[in-house]
Design an enzyme around this catalytic site. Sequence first.
Site, mmCIF file in Angstrom:
data_model
loop_
_atom_site.group_PDB
_atom_site.id
_atom_site.type_symbol
_atom_site.label_atom_id
_atom_site.label_comp_id
_atom_site.label_asym_id
_atom_site.label_seq_id
_atom_site.Cartn_x
_atom_site.Cartn_y
_atom_site.Cartn_z
ATOM 1 N N TYR A 27 0.015 -6.375 40.686
ATOM 2 C CA TYR A 27 -0.914 -5.845 40.528
ATOM 3 C C TYR A 27 -1.864 -6.181 40.190
ATOM 4 C CZ TYR A 27 -0.727 -2.842 44.160
ATOM 5 O OH TYR A 27 -0.235 -2.071 45.940
ATOM 6 N N LYS A 54 14.427 -3.749 42.193
ATOM 7 C CA LYS A 54 15.251 -5.048 42.336
ATOM 8 C C LYS A 54 15.511 -6.098 41.700
ATOM 9 C CE LYS A 54 16.217 -7.599 46.486
ATOM 10 N NZ LYS A 54 16.462 -6.125 48.007
ATOM 11 N N ASP A 84 14.916 -0.902 48.370
ATOM 12 C CA ASP A 84 15.434 -1.614 49.997
ATOM 13 C C ASP A 84 16.460 -0.502 50.118
ATOM 14 O OD1 ASP A 84 16.810 -3.028 48.110
ATOM 15 O OD2 ASP A 84 17.190 -4.365 49.993
ATOM 16 N N ASP A 94 3.957 1.801 45.355
ATOM 17 C CA ASP A 94 3.364 1.401 46.607
ATOM 18 C C ASP A 94 3.615 2.486 48.059
ATOM 19 O OD1 ASP A 94 0.289 1.618 47.874
ATOM 20 O OD2 ASP A 94 0.724 -0.737 48.408
ATOM 21 N N ASP A 107 4.103 5.402 50.831
ATOM 22 C CA ASP A 107 3.609 5.439 51.882
ATOM 23 C C ASP A 107 5.187 6.031 52.916
ATOM 24 O OD1 ASP A 107 1.067 5.250 51.625
ATOM 25 O OD2 ASP A 107 0.925 3.344 53.408
#
Length: 339
Positions: free
Chosen positions: A130, A181, A214, A238, A242
């Site tokens: 970001y 990750k 993941d 982010d 959701d």
Amino acid sequence: MSSYKVGVIGGDGIGPDVLVEALKVVDAAGVTLDTTEYELGAVRYLRTGEVLPDSVLEELRGQDAILLGAVGAAANSTEVPPGTLERGLLLKLRFELDLYINLRPFVGVPGSLAPDCDFIVIRENTEGTYAGEGGFLRRGTPMEVATQGSVNTRHGVERCVRYAYDLAVARPRQHLTLVHKINVLTFSGDLWNRSFHEVGEEYPTITKDYNHVDATCIFLVEQPTRYDVIVTDNLFGDIITDLAGAIAGGIGYAASANLNPARTGPSMFEPVHGAAHDIEGQNKANPAAAIRSAALMLDFLGEEDAATAVNAAVNDFINSAPDPTLSTTEVGDAIAERL
Ligand code: NAD
Ligand code: IPM
Ligand code: MN
């Protein structure tokens, strides 16, 4: 009781409508806010070309808190280039006000995919992909190159990780999961992983865990109760929030706080969801996320009793098996009536 100066940015799409309900509920909880409304978002941009004038940013710095609905143009808008409002307004506020913690709590709603979940995601809020590092070479040619770097500073990662440990220590389960990750992002992941373990030495009572992002998506759906506190980078945070909203009852219930824990300026409170242009103007957006975000604001301002009362009213409303066709206004009224 004191009155708090709150900057109100309704923004775009359903943003202004859900904030009306949030302010109604704060009022019903007996807290007086001295609000200043700021017209920021697509309408102002299209009228004046301004996204966040310096003078408005300076005024916002003087508030005790900021309540934001949502910003962003519809995906098919040809007049507002993607990112204009997201980067120019929302991310600019997060960065300029050093709101380095994005705190997103999830408690499962009855009947959802994860009715028993109760966890908090601590998302780093000022760095990562970001940060805006990158650019184009030879844009528009067949040889063009686009890069978008991930910026991870020791300072930024460590303060986020430490905040997550402090939060986990205050919760009964004493459990903290790093989500990253590290099997592929061997530079940024290494810095996150080392910071996680080094800072963790100061918190011997905390059980530490690590999940790849993941696999986290699998566990959030299949075994969401494994999480207590999650700490993660900006983009992973982010995406998984959701998903977390969806499994815990719907994005219309998911609240967030953008915090400046040092309190050198105002913190900002907003739903996890966006402008939802697909349901704009239909009075059917769920205002619960905005109302819960306002409760996070009350708590941060020191109005813990009012925050607890608002959350109890929201939970009582949820547990009353409400008619899913209730309008935005009716949901706000039903929650306000309980206070
Ligand atoms: P979105 O969150 O606005 O909508 C995704 C889906 O969730 C839609 O189907 C929408 O109808 C539904 N939804 C969202 N909030 C709801 C609510 N309160 N009640 C019921 N349903 C709800 O995401 P998007 O469509 O990807 O983004 C739309 C715009 O909002 C974009 O411009 C995006 O950049 C912006 N955005 C802003 C914020 C923010 O201001 N914090 C967050 C996310 C997206
Ligand atoms: C969120 C939103 C924002 C983000 C966008 C609108 C910049 O999706 O708050 O989750 O990506 O952080
Ligand atoms: Mn998001």
